[in-house]
Design an enzyme around this catalytic site. Sequence first.
Site, PDB file in Angstrom:
ATOM      1  CB  SER A 108      24.806 -37.981 -62.899  1.00 48.11           C
ATOM      2  OG  SER A 108      24.254 -37.564 -61.680  1.00 48.11           O
ATOM      3  CE1 TYR A 131      26.415 -33.517 -56.815  1.00 46.80           C
ATOM      4  CE2 TYR A 131      24.935 -35.049 -57.897  1.00 46.80           C
ATOM      5  CZ  TYR A 131      25.508 -33.796 -57.804  1.00 46.80           C
ATOM      6  OH  TYR A 131      25.169 -32.818 -58.704  1.00 46.80           O
ATOM      7  CB  THR A 157      29.982 -32.837 -57.794  1.00 46.67           C
ATOM      8  OG1 THR A 157      29.950 -33.401 -59.103  1.00 46.67           O
ATOM      9  CG2 THR A 157      29.282 -31.494 -57.815  1.00 46.67           C
ATOM     10  CE  LYS A 253      30.237 -30.933 -63.155  1.00 46.22           C
ATOM     11  NZ  LYS A 253      29.118 -30.437 -62.368  1.00 46.22           N
ATOM     12  CG  HIS A 277      26.071 -27.839 -60.382  1.00 51.03           C
ATOM     13  ND1 HIS A 277      26.723 -28.717 -59.565  1.00 51.03           N
ATOM     14  CD2 HIS A 277      25.011 -28.526 -60.857  1.00 51.03           C
ATOM     15  CE1 HIS A 277      26.080 -29.872 -59.542  1.00 51.03           C
ATOM     16  NE2 HIS A 277      25.037 -29.778 -60.324  1.00 51.03           N
TER      17      HIS A 277
HETATM   18  C1  GLV Z   1      22.062 -31.972 -59.932  1.00 47.59           C
HETATM   19  O1  GLV Z   1      23.183 -32.235 -60.204  1.00 47.59           O
HETATM   20  C2  GLV Z   1      21.379 -30.821 -60.415  1.00 47.59           C
HETATM   21  O2  GLV Z   1      22.031 -29.830 -60.752  1.00 47.59           O
HETATM   22  O3  GLV Z   1      20.147 -30.878 -60.472  1.00 47.59           O
END
Ligand code: GLV
Length: 390
Positions: A108, A131, A157, A253, A277
């Site tokens: 991430s 991100y 994402t 994603k 998510h």
């Molecule tokens: C970040 O990706 C979250 O979902 O906290």
Amino acid sequence: MATPITEIEDLKRIYKRRVPKMFYDYCESGSWTEQTFRENTTDFDKIRLRQRVAVDMDDRSTATKMIGEDVTMPVGLAPVGMTGMQHADGEILAAQAAEEFGVPFTLSTMSICSIEDVAKHTKKPFWFQLYVMRDEEFLENVIRRATEAGCSAMVLTLDLQILGQRHKDIKNGLSAPPKPTLKNMLNLSTKWGWGMDMLKTQRRSFGNIVGHAKGVGDMSSLSSWTAEQFDPRLDWEKVKKIRDMWGGKLILKGILDADDARAALDVGADAIIVSNHGGRQLDGALSAIRVLPEIVDAVGGQTEIHMDSGIRSGQDVLKAMALGADGTYIGRAFIYGLGAKGKQGVTDALNVIHKELDTTMALCGHRKLTEVGRDILLLDDEFNRYRRNI
Ligand code: GLV
């Protein structure tokens, strides 16, 4: 003798005891009422399996490919923010476990261990989740850093320009590292195993960000980061721009709608991830497994279709693959293992899922995962209940 780990729930129980409450809650929350978070798992129960008998079960294989890379089973480790707070050096340990097992690891942007750190402690290329930040310089740098670290895919994402509200994170004052408040100190004093490991590592803040980004009020807070830095203007034009900046394999994603899946095709994505998510963004959205068949019918065969959100067992993986997914990811299921037992716990989680997948596939009458189709499934009439009102 320690009690054997036979299911993901075993790891979750140990995880809950070992890890500070704020990080357990961070992992175990969905947004608002958590309806989508709950349905991600309960909707898998609405799919049943057809038992078949008298089929040769010898010589089975769950091996396949995800974006051209060989995998022991199609179950990647999903990008999870703050993994290095669930266990000291968490991203490095999880990446090593994934590498040894033969499944992809996705780092991430909001990791604790940096891209360079994970690259230094692994041998095979991993995937990097991006991100998109407002700060163009940071964006260019982080893409360059992922290239230099040899990352073999970018997972972009698309469903988190703004952060869905998870009540517990606000109430707990979630941060990395935790702030020395009385409430935190009291909780941490009961988590000495976690704390001893944390004292031995230097990696206790957002490794990809701290020292690389400017203009952030509170560097330790994920919510201030997203509010101040994530680019709310992210649209398909910007996705194309990032595709060109990156130039390598691209996985999009957060797709939960067939129209968006078609738009992802136009961008030339190598794969899309059908995902809500983990129920952490739009509460009230459909579960990922419920949306998956519609997206497979819309774009299957034209791009790879992966899915995450709700997978806690090998049976869930099989159901997703039977519905037409080319790959899946686990997030919480590997975090339980990591928090419980470090690298060994991630390996345990992968072993549990692999065994469940392999046995279920065999009892459904198949020897090769690549040959499994929708005919092994029995769907509850309600599974297709939600339709667009057009
Ligand atoms: C970040 O990706 C979250 O979902 O906290």
